[in-house]
Design a protein around this motif. Structure first.
Motif, PDB file in Angstrom:
ATOM      1  N   TYR A 111      85.865 127.402  33.786  1.00 40.77           N
ATOM      2  CA  TYR A 111      87.217 127.446  34.349  1.00 40.77           C
ATOM      3  C   TYR A 111      87.208 127.560  35.872  1.00 40.77           C
ATOM      4  N   GLN A 112      88.302 127.130  36.472  1.00 41.67           N
ATOM      5  CA  GLN A 112      88.606 127.364  37.885  1.00 41.67           C
ATOM      6  C   GLN A 112      89.708 128.415  37.956  1.00 41.67           C
ATOM      7  N   THR A 113      89.776 129.093  39.090  1.00 41.23           N
ATOM      8  CA  THR A 113      90.861 130.037  39.319  1.00 41.23           C
ATOM      9  C   THR A 113      91.814 129.428  40.335  1.00 41.23           C
ATOM     10  N   LYS A 117      95.272 132.383  38.452  1.00 42.03           N
ATOM     11  CA  LYS A 117      95.268 132.100  37.024  1.00 42.03           C
ATOM     12  C   LYS A 117      94.085 131.204  36.661  1.00 42.03           C
ATOM     13  N   GLU A 118      93.558 131.424  35.446  1.00 46.05           N
ATOM     14  CA  GLU A 118      92.444 130.617  34.976  1.00 46.05           C
ATOM     15  C   GLU A 118      92.925 129.242  34.526  1.00 46.05           C
ATOM     16  N   ILE A 120      91.376 126.433  32.476  1.00 49.11           N
ATOM     17  CA  ILE A 120      90.213 126.145  31.626  1.00 49.11           C
ATOM     18  C   ILE A 120      89.887 124.651  31.666  1.00 49.11           C
ATOM     19  N   THR A 149      83.609 128.790  37.349  1.00 48.86           N
ATOM     20  CA  THR A 149      82.924 129.876  36.640  1.00 48.86           C
ATOM     21  C   THR A 149      82.492 129.430  35.248  1.00 48.86           C
ATOM     22  N   GLU A 151      81.490 131.085  31.904  1.00 48.08           N
ATOM     23  CA  GLU A 151      81.536 132.354  31.181  1.00 48.08           C
ATOM     24  C   GLU A 151      80.874 132.175  29.819  1.00 48.08           C
ATOM     25  N   GLU A 166      77.840 135.655  33.205  1.00 48.07           N
ATOM     26  CA  GLU A 166      78.584 134.605  33.903  1.00 48.07           C
ATOM     27  C   GLU A 166      77.743 133.978  35.001  1.00 48.07           C
ATOM     28  N   GLU A 168      78.689 131.746  38.655  1.00 53.63           N
ATOM     29  CA  GLU A 168      79.675 131.134  39.552  1.00 53.63           C
ATOM     30  C   GLU A 168      79.035 129.967  40.284  1.00 53.63           C
TER      31      GLU A 168
END
Length: 204
Positions: A111-113, A117-118, A120, A149, A151, A166, A168
């Protein structure tokens, strides 16, 4: 008498130099405060650094006021990385054992932020009873944002998924020297092992 006059002349010269140094130090201290406050421009700053009076600013090189602008433009060009990334989560090895059988049922959420907010991008399949899973899962996404990220989790239907760590990925760093990378990346945040990731960047 001539010797006395000569000594007095030397003392006056030293005194004059000391006063000049005091004025220069005072000017530099004052200029430093103005730079921090944003009230001193590049031309005035060069004037202080070269021990010139403010009236002599016109004697500076005509492009001296472009120094800050050029520096800012260069930094912006380095920070901007825009385009499409193709990312493949190939496999992992040596993941953390969290199940009673000494294994795990690992999968990866990518996912990106964005604005807190995530977003996906992908969830890989779950590989049962393995610490060395193979996924070969591929996705495409747009950057920025440049940080992605991975996860890693252990899937459990009844007790809920357990964290396996995780990773990054900073696309700015990974694509710094080339538009492609192929790397084994260590799992962090309490996890073990590493994940094989392949990436390709297209600026079009």
């Amino acid at each position: 008498m001539d010797g006395i006059h000569e000594k007095l002349s030397r003392i006056e010269t030293v005194s004059t130099r000391q006063e000049s140094l005091k004025r220069d130090v005072s000017n530099i201290n004052s200029a430093s405060k103005k730079v921090l406050e944003g009230t001193l421009g590049p031309k005035q700053l060069l004037s202080v650094g070269m021990c010139l009076d403010p009236e002599d600013e016109n004697d500076l090189p005509p492009n001296s006021n472009e120094i800050t602008t050029i520096s800012s433009q260069t930094q912006s060009q380095k920070q901007l990385l825009q385009g499409t990334v193709t990312l493949t989560i190939v496999e992992a090895k040596g993941l953390k054992a969290v199940d009673a059988n000494g294994l795990a049922d690992p999968y990866v959420k990518v996912y990106q932020t964005l604005y807190g907010k995530e977003l996906i991008l992908l969830k890989t399949k779950c590989v049962k009873k393995s610490l060395n899973p193979v996924w070969n899962a591929q996705m495409q996404f747009i950057i920025p944002p440049s940080v992605v990220t991975l996860e890693l989790k252990d899937k459990n239907l009844f007790s809920g998924s357990k964290p396996l760590g995780e990773i990054e990925l900073d696309m700015e760093s990974l694509f710094n020297a080339s538009n492609e990378f192929d790397a084994w990346l260590d799992v962090g945040l309490g996890g073990t092992g590493s994940v094989h990731v392949v990436g390709k960047f297209d600026s079009k």
